[in-house]
Scaffold this motif. Sequence first.
Motif, short mmCIF file in Angstrom:
data_model
loop_
_atom_site.label_atom_id
_atom_site.label_comp_id
_atom_site.label_asym_id
_atom_site.label_seq_id
_atom_site.Cartn_x
_atom_site.Cartn_y
_atom_site.Cartn_z
N GLY A 33 0.82 -1.20 0.00
CA GLY A 33 0.00 0.00 0.00
C GLY A 33 0.85 1.25 0.00
O GLY A 33 0.50 2.26 -0.64
N THR A 34 1.97 1.23 0.70
CA THR A 34 2.85 2.39 0.76
C THR A 34 3.43 2.69 -0.62
O THR A 34 3.53 3.86 -1.02
N ILE A 35 3.79 1.66 -1.34
CA ILE A 35 4.35 1.86 -2.68
C ILE A 35 3.29 2.45 -3.61
O ILE A 35 3.58 3.37 -4.39
N VAL A 36 2.07 1.96 -3.51
CA VAL A 36 1.00 2.46 -4.37
C VAL A 36 0.70 3.92 -4.05
O VAL A 36 0.55 4.75 -4.95
N ILE A 37 0.62 4.25 -2.76
CA ILE A 37 0.34 5.63 -2.36
C ILE A 37 1.46 6.55 -2.80
O ILE A 37 1.21 7.64 -3.36
N SER A 38 2.70 6.16 -2.57
CA SER A 38 3.81 7.03 -2.98
C SER A 38 3.87 7.17 -4.50
O SER A 38 4.14 8.25 -5.03
N GLY A 39 3.59 6.09 -5.23
CA GLY A 39 3.56 6.17 -6.69
C GLY A 39 2.44 7.07 -7.17
O GLY A 39 2.60 7.84 -8.13
N THR A 40 1.31 7.03 -6.50
CA THR A 40 0.19 7.91 -6.86
C THR A 40 0.54 9.37 -6.60
O THR A 40 0.23 10.24 -7.44
N VAL A 41 1.19 9.64 -5.49
CA VAL A 41 1.59 11.01 -5.19
C VAL A 41 2.57 11.52 -6.23
O VAL A 41 2.46 12.66 -6.71
N VAL A 42 3.51 10.69 -6.62
CA VAL A 42 4.47 11.08 -7.66
C VAL A 42 3.74 11.37 -8.97
O VAL A 42 4.03 12.38 -9.65
N LEU A 43 2.79 10.53 -9.34
CA LEU A 43 2.03 10.77 -10.57
C LEU A 43 1.21 12.05 -10.50
O LEU A 43 1.08 12.78 -11.49
N VAL A 44 0.66 12.36 -9.34
CA VAL A 44 -0.11 13.60 -9.19
C VAL A 44 0.81 14.81 -9.30
O VAL A 44 0.48 15.80 -9.97
N VAL A 45 1.98 14.73 -8.68
CA VAL A 45 2.93 15.86 -8.75
C VAL A 45 3.40 16.06 -10.18
O VAL A 45 3.46 17.19 -10.68
N ILE A 46 3.73 14.98 -10.87
CA ILE A 46 4.14 15.09 -12.27
C ILE A 46 2.98 15.56 -13.12
O ILE A 46 3.16 16.24 -14.14
N GLY A 47 1.76 15.25 -12.69
CA GLY A 47 0.56 15.59 -13.45
C GLY A 47 0.30 17.08 -13.58
O GLY A 47 -0.53 17.48 -14.40
N PHE A 48 0.97 17.92 -12.80
CA PHE A 48 0.79 19.37 -12.94
C PHE A 48 1.31 19.84 -14.29
O PHE A 48 0.86 20.85 -14.81
N GLN A 49 2.24 19.11 -14.85
CA GLN A 49 2.75 19.48 -16.17
C GLN A 49 2.02 18.72 -17.28
O GLN A 49 1.94 19.19 -18.40
N ASN A 50 1.52 17.54 -16.98
CA ASN A 50 0.82 16.73 -17.97
C ASN A 50 -0.36 16.03 -17.28
O ASN A 50 -0.15 15.04 -16.57
#
Length: 95
Positions: free
Chosen positions: A2-19
């Motif tokens: 679960g920690t890996i999924v949550i951290s991966g989701t946060v990274v995708l959201v942060v990167i998502g500000f550009q795309n």
Amino acid sequence: MGTIVISGTVVLVVIGFQNPLYWLAAVAVLFLYVRYGRDATAGPVSGSSGGGAGVTPGSYKAYRDRRDQQARWERRYQRERPLQTRRQRREKTQR
């Protein structure tokens, strides 16, 4: 997990500000985790004992049901195939 999924989701959201396509990927990751990634035993438990279909696999009742079913199968096999049963017992004692 679960920690890996949550951290991966946060990274995708942060990167998502550009795309913003990454936001959709983050939602997809969360959906797949909730749908398939969690422990499969956390599903609903029904009160029926028909073959142990609705019983939590980790419970003692489910273990007893599986053990009793296996014993029934073995007794039936011994009844229906006495020659094979004797041969298996003989081979087992010779080892």
